[in-house]
Design a protein around this motif. Structure first.
Motif, PDB file in Angstrom:
ATOM      1  N   ALA A 148      90.660  12.680  30.577  1.00 39.68           N
ATOM      2  CA  ALA A 148      89.552  13.536  30.155  1.00 39.68           C
ATOM      3  C   ALA A 148      89.695  13.917  28.686  1.00 39.68           C
ATOM      4  CB  ALA A 148      89.495  14.783  31.031  1.00 39.68           C
ATOM      5  N   GLU A 149      90.904  14.264  28.291  1.00 40.90           N
ATOM      6  CA  GLU A 149      91.134  14.638  26.894  1.00 40.90           C
ATOM      7  C   GLU A 149      90.938  13.447  25.962  1.00 40.90           C
ATOM      8  OE1 GLU A 149      95.181  15.618  25.210  1.00 40.90           O
ATOM      9  OE2 GLU A 149      94.286  17.623  25.245  1.00 40.90           O
ATOM     10  N   ASN A 150      91.416  12.286  26.363  1.00 35.83           N
ATOM     11  CA  ASN A 150      91.229  11.083  25.542  1.00 35.83           C
ATOM     12  C   ASN A 150      89.749  10.786  25.335  1.00 35.83           C
ATOM     13  OD1 ASN A 150      93.983  10.675  25.341  1.00 35.83           O
ATOM     14  ND2 ASN A 150      94.075   9.183  27.013  1.00 35.83           N
ATOM     15  N   ALA A 151      88.963  10.927  26.404  1.00 37.19           N
ATOM     16  CA  ALA A 151      87.529  10.670  26.301  1.00 37.19           C
ATOM     17  C   ALA A 151      86.872  11.672  25.370  1.00 37.19           C
ATOM     18  CB  ALA A 151      86.891  10.730  27.686  1.00 37.19           C
ATOM     19  N   ALA A 152      87.277  12.943  25.465  1.00 39.94           N
ATOM     20  CA  ALA A 152      86.703  13.965  24.591  1.00 39.94           C
ATOM     21  C   ALA A 152      86.992  13.653  23.130  1.00 39.94           C
ATOM     22  CB  ALA A 152      87.256  15.340  24.965  1.00 39.94           C
ATOM     23  N   PHE A 153      88.229  13.277  22.820  1.00 43.33           N
ATOM     24  CA  PHE A 153      88.567  12.927  21.437  1.00 43.33           C
ATOM     25  C   PHE A 153      87.764  11.719  20.972  1.00 43.33           C
ATOM     26  CE2 PHE A 153      92.385  15.629  21.699  1.00 43.33           C
ATOM     27  CZ  PHE A 153      92.399  16.155  20.408  1.00 43.33           C
ATOM     28  N   LYS A 154      87.588  10.738  21.847  1.00 43.67           N
ATOM     29  CA  LYS A 154      86.803   9.560  21.460  1.00 43.67           C
ATOM     30  C   LYS A 154      85.377   9.961  21.082  1.00 43.67           C
ATOM     31  CE  LYS A 154      85.365   4.965  23.024  1.00 43.67           C
ATOM     32  NZ  LYS A 154      85.559   3.892  24.016  1.00 43.67           N
ATOM     33  N   LEU A 155      84.761  10.821  21.888  1.00 45.97           N
ATOM     34  CA  LEU A 155      83.398  11.271  21.613  1.00 45.97           C
ATOM     35  C   LEU A 155      83.323  12.064  20.310  1.00 45.97           C
ATOM     36  CD1 LEU A 155      82.399  12.443  25.206  1.00 45.97           C
ATOM     37  CD2 LEU A 155      81.633  10.353  24.055  1.00 45.97           C
ATOM     38  N   LEU A 156      84.224  13.007  20.144  1.00 43.81           N
ATOM     39  CA  LEU A 156      84.184  13.877  18.958  1.00 43.81           C
ATOM     40  C   LEU A 156      84.515  13.119  17.687  1.00 43.81           C
ATOM     41  CD1 LEU A 156      85.917  17.008  20.504  1.00 43.81           C
ATOM     42  CD2 LEU A 156      83.494  16.785  19.919  1.00 43.81           C
ATOM     43  N   MET A 157      85.474  12.206  17.750  1.00 45.64           N
ATOM     44  CA  MET A 157      85.813  11.424  16.568  1.00 45.64           C
ATOM     45  C   MET A 157      84.676  10.503  16.160  1.00 45.64           C
ATOM     46  SD  MET A 157      89.837  10.476  17.217  1.00 45.64           S
ATOM     47  CE  MET A 157      91.130  11.636  16.729  1.00 45.64           C
ATOM     48  N   ALA A 158      83.971   9.956  17.158  1.00 48.44           N
ATOM     49  CA  ALA A 158      82.814   9.103  16.849  1.00 48.44           C
ATOM     50  C   ALA A 158      81.716   9.919  16.178  1.00 48.44           C
ATOM     51  CB  ALA A 158      82.297   8.443  18.125  1.00 48.44           C
ATOM     52  N   LEU A 159      81.496  11.132  16.653  1.00 55.81           N
ATOM     53  CA  LEU A 159      80.493  12.000  16.029  1.00 55.81           C
ATOM     54  C   LEU A 159      80.917  12.381  14.610  1.00 55.81           C
ATOM     55  CD1 LEU A 159      79.589  14.377  19.005  1.00 55.81           C
ATOM     56  CD2 LEU A 159      78.172  12.555  18.062  1.00 55.81           C
ATOM     57  N   ASP A 160      82.162  12.767  14.444  1.00 57.37           N
ATOM     58  CA  ASP A 160      82.659  13.161  13.117  1.00 57.37           C
ATOM     59  C   ASP A 160      82.481  12.031  12.109  1.00 57.37           C
ATOM     60  OD1 ASP A 160      84.146  14.326  10.987  1.00 57.37           O
ATOM     61  OD2 ASP A 160      85.986  13.405  11.748  1.00 57.37           O
ATOM     62  N   GLU A 161      82.804  10.828  12.520  1.00 54.18           N
ATOM     63  CA  GLU A 161      82.777   9.690  11.595  1.00 54.18           C
ATOM     64  C   GLU A 161      81.375   9.160  11.339  1.00 54.18           C
ATOM     65  OE1 GLU A 161      84.723   5.189  11.168  1.00 54.18           O
ATOM     66  OE2 GLU A 161      85.409   6.564  12.740  1.00 54.18           O
ATOM     67  N   ASN A 162      80.516   9.238  12.371  1.00 53.61           N
ATOM     68  CA  ASN A 162      79.231   8.544  12.274  1.00 53.61           C
ATOM     69  C   ASN A 162      77.985   9.429  12.321  1.00 53.61           C
ATOM     70  OD1 ASN A 162      80.272   5.641  12.557  1.00 53.61           O
ATOM     71  ND2 ASN A 162      81.116   6.606  14.396  1.00 53.61           N
ATOM     72  N   ARG A 163      78.083  10.624  12.883  1.00 49.12           N
ATOM     73  CA  ARG A 163      76.876  11.390  13.156  1.00 49.12           C
ATOM     74  C   ARG A 163      76.924  12.827  12.663  1.00 49.12           C
ATOM     75  NH1 ARG A 163      75.436   7.018  13.362  1.00 49.12           N
ATOM     76  NH2 ARG A 163      74.658   5.816  15.158  1.00 49.12           N
ATOM     77  N   CYS A 164      77.875  13.174  11.821  1.00 49.13           N
ATOM     78  CA  CYS A 164      77.955  14.525  11.292  1.00 49.13           C
ATOM     79  C   CYS A 164      77.554  14.550   9.816  1.00 49.13           C
ATOM     80  CB  CYS A 164      79.365  15.093  11.435  1.00 49.13           C
ATOM     81  SG  CYS A 164      79.764  15.692  13.076  1.00 49.13           S
ATOM     82  N   SER A 165      76.771  15.544   9.459  1.00 43.80           N
ATOM     83  CA  SER A 165      76.393  15.773   8.068  1.00 43.80           C
ATOM     84  C   SER A 165      77.236  16.936   7.558  1.00 43.80           C
ATOM     85  CB  SER A 165      74.898  16.108   7.986  1.00 43.80           C
ATOM     86  OG  SER A 165      74.509  16.378   6.658  1.00 43.80           O
ATOM     87  N   TRP A 166      78.251  16.650   6.742  1.00 49.37           N
ATOM     88  CA  TRP A 166      79.247  17.659   6.389  1.00 49.37           C
ATOM     89  C   TRP A 166      78.926  18.444   5.130  1.00 49.37           C
ATOM     90  CZ3 TRP A 166      81.914  19.600   9.938  1.00 49.37           C
ATOM     91  CH2 TRP A 166      82.408  18.831  10.995  1.00 49.37           C
ATOM     92  N   GLY A 167      77.976  17.987   4.351  1.00 55.03           N
ATOM     93  CA  GLY A 167      77.659  18.722   3.134  1.00 55.03           C
ATOM     94  C   GLY A 167      76.908  20.012   3.421  1.00 55.03           C
ATOM     95  N   SER A 168      77.196  21.058   2.692  1.00 52.85           N
ATOM     96  CA  SER A 168      76.490  22.330   2.890  1.00 52.85           C
ATOM     97  C   SER A 168      75.082  22.309   2.305  1.00 52.85           C
ATOM     98  CB  SER A 168      77.288  23.482   2.269  1.00 52.85           C
ATOM     99  OG  SER A 168      77.505  23.250   0.883  1.00 52.85           O
ATOM    100  N   ASP A 169      74.698  21.186   1.680  1.00 47.51           N
ATOM    101  CA  ASP A 169      73.325  21.052   1.181  1.00 47.51           C
ATOM    102  C   ASP A 169      72.347  20.760   2.317  1.00 47.51           C
ATOM    103  OD1 ASP A 169      74.682  18.562   1.443  1.00 47.51           O
ATOM    104  OD2 ASP A 169      73.094  17.561   0.319  1.00 47.51           O
ATOM    105  N   ARG A 170      72.851  20.368   3.491  1.00 43.93           N
ATOM    106  CA  ARG A 170      72.010  20.129   4.660  1.00 43.93           C
ATOM    107  C   ARG A 170      72.399  21.125   5.750  1.00 43.93           C
ATOM    108  NH1 ARG A 170      69.073  15.532   4.133  1.00 43.93           N
ATOM    109  NH2 ARG A 170      68.451  15.640   6.326  1.00 43.93           N
TER     110      ARG A 170
END
Length: 389
Positions: free
Chosen positions: A325-347
């Protein structure tokens, strides 16, 4: 980078992103963002079901940082939701989403009596939606009673409002309503393979099962991913509050199903049964499921205490299932961090490519509850989370 260090680094990115965003969006209740700027539902749709999630984000940020700006902004939003408490048609099955993340979160931190009162008013209204003949909490309101027998899997996430009210008032009727609805959901919503139906219709007079609907998924019999996430997370919560192992076993079945359907790239579709040539995603479903999977892992490894004096039978030695369960959670969150997160405070938004429903005209846009659950999941990993549910 080791996973624990990665989680800390993402938590720091969250803390860096939001101070400027909160200042420039003072007074807003956002649902989505257009061209990087939050919209505002304060005047156009104060009763919308998602209107507590920005408040929940603010309380999570306050809990993690101690920054008073977050607390003040959260309490301003909470005050605005008094208008919802005074509007019968706005008060539906989603009172937990609105008031656990705002008034109850405030009460947990500050002990403020006005916040406690708001939470109890919302809980009493939610309990009043219970159909004792069918043992379910009715979903949406409608003027003609056409939906009087409808219940939805999302409501599993609203039950903690009733568990909280039962504990605060020492009145078991709230608890019994929550448990009876959870039992009905366990029987009628969860399929043999661990997938979850979205909408089930009962006869509102006899309580008999009539049919189920595809709802916000691809079609009847399919597997709307956000619904799977609500089921996974919701049954874990009912286990935490009751100690009933049947709820945990149900959550484990749903989790096994969800994990087995995670794509190799870790990005979650809108429906696990959508056509093979359909690439539509729902980052919200990914974030919700990740947070639920972390909680499941914490329960199965003995790290999460149960409520109400119930004993967690699992030991501090992580089981193989907890590790999966933990491995799956990390896989999901890491994929979001790398591909689907907008980290700049301009957005203003954090997550991209969220989808509310498969058959909506609009897909893959920012949605506030995706941002909330991503932040919650990361702070859950770093130990900085306020347990809102």
């Amino acid at each position: 980078m080791e996973r624990e260090a990665w989680a800390v680094s993402v938590a720091e990115k969250i803390k860096k992103k939001y101070p400027e965003i909160v200042r420039r969006n003072k007074g807003k209740i956002p649902y989505s963002a257009v061209n990087g700027t939050f919209d505002d539902l304060t005047n156009q749709s104060i009763g919308w079901w998602t209107n507590g999630f920005y408040g929940g984000m603010l309380w999570q940020l306050y809990h993690a940082t101690g920054d008073q700006e977050y607390r003040e902004a959260a309490q301003e939003l909470e005050d605005k939701l008094d208008a919802v408490l005074m509007d019968y048609n706005s008060m539906d099955h989603d009172s937990g989403f609105r008031f656990l993340t705002t008034a109850v979160a405030d009460f947990r931190i500050t002990g403020k009596e006005t916040s406690k009162n708001r939470g109890l008013l919302a809980a009493a209204n939610l309990a009043g939606r219970f159909n004792p003949q069918g043992n379910f909490i009715r979903a949406w309101n409608d003027e003609n009673g056409n939906n009087a027998g409808w219940a939805i899997i999302d409501c599993m996430m609203n039950l903690p409002l009733l568990y909280w009210a039962s504990d605060i008032t020492k009145d078991d009727r709230f608890y019994h309503v929550a448990v009876r609805h959870a039992n009905t959901a366990m029987k009628y919503f969860i399929r043999e393979n661990g997938s979850a139906r979205h909408i089930v219709e009962f006869d509102s007079k006899s309580g008999d099962f009539i049919q189920d609907f595809g709802g916000q998924g691809y079609e009847k019999g399919s597997s709307w991913t956000r619904g799977q996430a609500w089921a996974l997370y919701g049954f874990i919560l009912s286990y935490i509050y009751t100690g009933d192992i049947n709820y945990l076993d149900t959550a484990r079945r749903v989790a096994t199903y969800f994990i087995s359907n995670i794509p190799d790239n870790g990005l979650i579709p809108v429906d696990f049964c959508q056509p093979a040539d359909c690439t539509l995603e729902d980052s919200c479903a990914s974030a919700i499921a990740a947070s639920g999977l972390i909680l499941l892992a914490q329960v199965l490894s003995g790290q999460k205490e149960l409520a109400g004096g119930h004993k967690n039978p699992f030991t501090q030695t992580a089981s193989e299932e907890a590790g999966k369960a933990e491995n799956a959670a990390f896989k999901l969150l890491m994929a979001l961090d790398e591909n689907r997160c907008s980290w700049g405070s301009d957005r203003d938004e954090l997550l991209e490519k969220c989808t509310a429903a498969f058959h909506d005209e609009k897909h893959e846009f920012p949605i506030i509850y995706g941002d909330y659950y991503f932040i919650e999941a990361i702070f859950r990993l770093t130990g900085e989370e306020l347990f809102i549910w």
